[in-house]
Design an enzyme around this catalytic site. Structure first.
Site, PDB file in Angstrom:
ATOM      1  N   GLY A 197       0.838  -1.194   0.000  1.00  0.00           N
ATOM      2  CA  GLY A 197       0.000   0.000   0.000  1.00  0.00           C
ATOM      3  C   GLY A 197       0.870   1.240   0.000  1.00  0.00           C
ATOM      4  O   GLY A 197       2.008   1.222  -0.478  1.00  0.00           O
ATOM      5  N   CYS A 198       0.355   2.327   0.546  1.00  0.00           N
ATOM      6  CA  CYS A 198       1.094   3.592   0.589  1.00  0.00           C
ATOM      7  C   CYS A 198       2.466   3.392   1.217  1.00  0.00           C
ATOM      8  O   CYS A 198       2.586   2.886   2.329  1.00  0.00           O
ATOM      9  CB  CYS A 198       0.301   4.632   1.383  1.00  0.00           C
ATOM     10  SG  CYS A 198       1.157   6.212   1.541  1.00  0.00           S
ATOM     11  N   TYR A 199       3.504   3.797   0.501  1.00  0.00           N
ATOM     12  CA  TYR A 199       4.852   3.482   0.968  1.00  0.00           C
ATOM     13  C   TYR A 199       5.285   4.262   2.202  1.00  0.00           C
ATOM     14  O   TYR A 199       6.247   3.900   2.866  1.00  0.00           O
ATOM     15  CB  TYR A 199       5.883   3.600  -0.140  1.00  0.00           C
ATOM     16  CG  TYR A 199       5.946   4.869  -0.966  1.00  0.00           C
ATOM     17  CD1 TYR A 199       5.588   6.132  -0.476  1.00  0.00           C
ATOM     18  CD2 TYR A 199       6.412   4.801  -2.286  1.00  0.00           C
ATOM     19  CE1 TYR A 199       5.688   7.271  -1.248  1.00  0.00           C
ATOM     20  CE2 TYR A 199       6.521   5.946  -3.075  1.00  0.00           C
ATOM     21  CZ  TYR A 199       6.153   7.173  -2.549  1.00  0.00           C
ATOM     22  OH  TYR A 199       6.259   8.305  -3.317  1.00  0.00           O
ATOM     23  N   HIS A 221      -1.868   2.131   7.767  1.00  0.00           N
ATOM     24  CA  HIS A 221      -1.346   0.852   8.235  1.00  0.00           C
ATOM     25  C   HIS A 221      -1.532   0.720   9.742  1.00  0.00           C
ATOM     26  O   HIS A 221      -1.446   1.704  10.471  1.00  0.00           O
ATOM     27  CB  HIS A 221       0.149   0.734   7.907  1.00  0.00           C
ATOM     28  CG  HIS A 221       0.442   0.615   6.450  1.00  0.00           C
ATOM     29  ND1 HIS A 221       0.640   1.708   5.629  1.00  0.00           N
ATOM     30  CD2 HIS A 221       0.580  -0.470   5.655  1.00  0.00           C
ATOM     31  CE1 HIS A 221       0.873   1.295   4.398  1.00  0.00           C
ATOM     32  NE2 HIS A 221       0.847  -0.012   4.380  1.00  0.00           N
TER      33      HIS A 221
END
Length: 216
Positions: free
Chosen positions: A44-46, A207
């Site tokens: 997902g979003c790094y 996250h």
């Protein structure tokens, strides 16, 4: 201007030489019964991936991360070169937001631990989506750099699927959709996105821990 251009070319050439040397060294190590020290993780979003690996993973394994850099990688070796963040966000380039990790003193057990940890803070059952982030650029993907990493990643995924089937681990869905493929060229994101959540503690991150430790 000519001098500046020559310095830029020299810098780019040096970076290419260093990257190539690291790749070849990892291949030699792998053939010698050791394991490659580099891999790339798409969860997902790094920004969140970087925070959880760089900060939280190292709470359990201090000093285990030599470098961790956010950027883009595609499972297709023929994907467009050096895509911009905007292009990747369009979902049309085939690139995935990843964290490119280099481990200190890499061992098979450490690689297994980081892959297990990877599955603890994101949902591998929601294909091309993590929370509100939707698109192929947010895929759950492990890019490996040798055959032993590939073997470990697939074995961990098989174990995880069994845990999901037994309801010992809970995600949004019931089937692990993470893909494993050989690493291709990595494109580093711009500096503003490196260590983003360390610079912006209240920045966006979807996250969180699905489970704190790997079930015995």
């Amino acid at each position: 201007p000519a001098q500046t251009m020559m310095q830029s070319v020299s810098s780019s050439t040096s970076l290419l030489i260093i990257t190539t040397a690291l790749f070849l060294l990892n291949k030699v190590m792998a053939s010698d019964g050791s394991i490659s020290s580099t891999l790339a993780l798409g969860a997902g979003c790094y920004w969140g991936t970087e925070k959880f690996i760089r900060k939280d993973f190292q709470k359990h394994f201090p000093g285990s991360i030599k470098t961790a850099t956010v950027g883009f990688m595609s499972p297709d070796k023929d994907a467009i070169k050096n895509p911009s963040y905007r292009q990747v966000c369009s979902g049309t380039t085939g690139h995935i937001e990843v964290l490119f990790v280099e481990l200190n003193d890499a061992t098979p057990s450490l690689v297994e631990e980081i892959i297990k940890f990877f599955f603890q803070f994101h949902d591998p059952t929601t294909k091309n989506r993590q929370g509100n982030d939707v698109g192929s650029q947010y895929a759950s993907h492990i890019f490996v750099t040798d055959s032993l990493q590939n073997e470990i990643a697939n074995r961990v995924m098989e174990e995880l699927q069994i845990l999901v089937d037994k309801k010992e681990v809970s995600y949004a869905s019931q089937t692990v959709a993470t893909l494993v493929s050989d690493a291709n060229e990595f494109y580093e994101a711009h500096e503003e996105h490196q260590d983003y959540l360390a610079k912006n503690p209240n920045g966006y991150c979807n996250h969180y821990f699905r489970f704190e430790s790997w079930p015995a």
